[in-house]
Scaffold this active site. Structure first.
Site, PDB file in Angstrom:
ATOM      1  N   GLU A 111       3.035   9.048 -11.887  1.00  0.00           N
ATOM      2  CA  GLU A 111       1.853   8.411 -12.458  1.00  0.00           C
ATOM      3  C   GLU A 111       0.596   8.716 -11.647  1.00  0.00           C
ATOM      4  O   GLU A 111      -0.475   9.011 -12.202  1.00  0.00           O
ATOM      5  CB  GLU A 111       2.087   6.897 -12.545  1.00  0.00           C
ATOM      6  N   GLU A 130       6.188  11.181  -1.978  1.00  0.00           N
ATOM      7  CA  GLU A 130       4.981  12.015  -1.847  1.00  0.00           C
ATOM      8  C   GLU A 130       4.082  11.946  -3.078  1.00  0.00           C
ATOM      9  O   GLU A 130       3.472  12.937  -3.477  1.00  0.00           O
ATOM     10  CB  GLU A 130       5.348  13.474  -1.548  1.00  0.00           C
ATOM     11  N   GLY A 185      30.789  17.254 -17.666  1.00  0.00           N
ATOM     12  CA  GLY A 185      31.646  16.172 -18.121  1.00  0.00           C
ATOM     13  C   GLY A 185      32.156  15.315 -16.978  1.00  0.00           C
ATOM     14  O   GLY A 185      31.400  14.859 -16.128  1.00  0.00           O
ATOM     15  N   ALA A 195       0.849  -1.196   0.000  1.00  0.00           N
ATOM     16  CA  ALA A 195       0.000   0.000   0.000  1.00  0.00           C
ATOM     17  C   ALA A 195       0.880   1.240   0.000  1.00  0.00           C
ATOM     18  O   ALA A 195       1.255   1.752   1.049  1.00  0.00           O
ATOM     19  CB  ALA A 195      -0.925  -0.003   1.214  1.00  0.00           C
TER      20      ALA A 195
END
Length: 373
Positions: free
Chosen positions: A361, A357, A333, A125
């Site tokens: 998506e 946070e 570089g 979750a």
């Protein structure tokens, strides 16, 4: 800049001085060695940075979110971890906004002095915040919490954690939020993670084994704890957007210095059109991210709903930070991948932001829903 009055400009000048004289010297010696400088955090607390938007009644500065965002931008230019913990206190904000008077009197002094963090993410979750498995069962006047949290930042540093737990398997929502002090019996820190960036933050697992808290510690309504937390996430996303802008600005500054000093074919590489165009693109994107951040910050100060705005600001600023730091590494570089120069650290830290946070998506879903409603 036009956003700030004279007193606020003085505060921002003091932030810059603090970062240069106090924080910067501790980045390589402590934070990049995963040693958290508690004394630096205490200094930031004394200066009021984490509690910028908390009212003076509870020990905050009572200032605007616009100023808060500007402070976090400046600190993030020096270090991401200290910007996130030293410039935000969303749990105190939440308690001040939705807590009862009894809860404010009980918790605000400690939250302002010691801060609080989120304990919502679980192995199954993360973005799906409603899918948590941690449970809280009522036992008399107390709640008994059992479960596991993961990817929790600043373990052992926050004094309080706002823990989400399932309190009803059948009621719509069914999730409540509880304040749990770090010293509560049964609250245990598990494995810590070795991360790409955001060094200095102890990030890892948190276990709750028969953790008991009184009814007073339930923040928000029973079975509807996520509603209150959404406002915390809005503020947290604005904070990470601020950090992203700061990181991008720091990378641009370092790349400009290098490009002006690096001589190739008899002249500074900054004089080459291809390189100069890179700088034009970087500067424009940073300006756009900063403008969006402060627009949402003003909306917050005016009491507007900023759920979609905070998602936009965090998502866009995160992408800008990743793009700008990547370009800065390329411009510099070999020095761009040398740790001592600092651009490599900015690049690593920038890559963390599109994940924490709210992933890119998930934030796109939030924004799309607002556009299409």
């Amino acid at each position: 800049m036009g956003y700030f009055n004279e007193d606020q400009e003085i505060i921002l000048d003091s932030v810059k001085e603090f970062c240069e004289t106090v924080l910067a010297p501790r980045v390589a010696t402590d934070l990049e060695q995963d040693v958290f400088p508690m004394d630096v955090l205490e200094s930031m607390r004394e200066l009021g940075y984490p509690n910028c938007t908390i009212s003076e009644q509870w020990g905050g500065l009572g200032e605007s979110m616009v100023l808060h965002s500007a402070i976090e931008v400046e600190v993030a230019k020096t270090n991401l971890s200290m910007a996130l913990i030293g410039c935000s206190n969303p749990i105190a904000t939440l308690v001040e906004q939705i807590g009862t008077q009894e809860q404010k009197e009980a918790f605000m002094p400690g939250l302002v002095a010691g801060q609080g963090g989120l304990g919502f993410t679980e192995p199954c979750a993360g973005s799906d915040s409603a899918g948590i498995q941690t449970t809280a069962v009522k036992d008399g006047d107390e709640w008994v919490i059992n479960g596991q949290k993961t990817f929790i930042s600043f373990l052992g540093i926050f004094d309080w954690y706002l823990i989400s737990a399932r309190t009803n398997e059948t009621d719509q929502g069914g999730i409540s939020a509880f304040l749990v002090h770090k010293d509560t019996p049964g609250l245990k820190i598990g494995s810590l993670f070795d991360k790409l960036g955001m060094h200095g933050s102890n990030t890892g697992e948190l276990f709750l084994e028969d953790v008991r808290v009184p009814q007073l510690n339930m923040i928000g309504k029973e079975n509807h704890g996520l509603r209150g937390v959404l406002s915390v996430l809005d503020e947290a996303r604005m904070g990470t957007a601020s950090a992203a802008v700061g990181i991008a600005e720091a990378a641009l500054e370092k790349a400009v210095v290098y490009a002006k000093e690096r001589i190739a074919f008899g002249k500074p590489i900054s004089s080459f059109q291809g390189i100069s165009w890179y700088f034009a693109e970087m500067a424009a994107k940073i300006s756009a991210a900063r403008a969006l951040l402060f627009e949402v910050s003003r909306d917050f100060d005016e009491g507007k709903n900023v759920a979609a705005g905070a998602a936009k600001a965090k998502w866009f600023a995160a992408q800008v930070a990743v793009e700008v730091t990547d370009r800065a590494v390329q411009i510099c570089g070999g020095m761009g991948i040398v740790e001592d120069y600092g651009v490599a650290r900015l690049y690593r830290d920038a890559r963390v932001i599109p994940i924490i946070e709210g992933t890119d998506e998930v934030l796109k879903i939030v924004v799309a829903r607002d556009v299409l409603r």
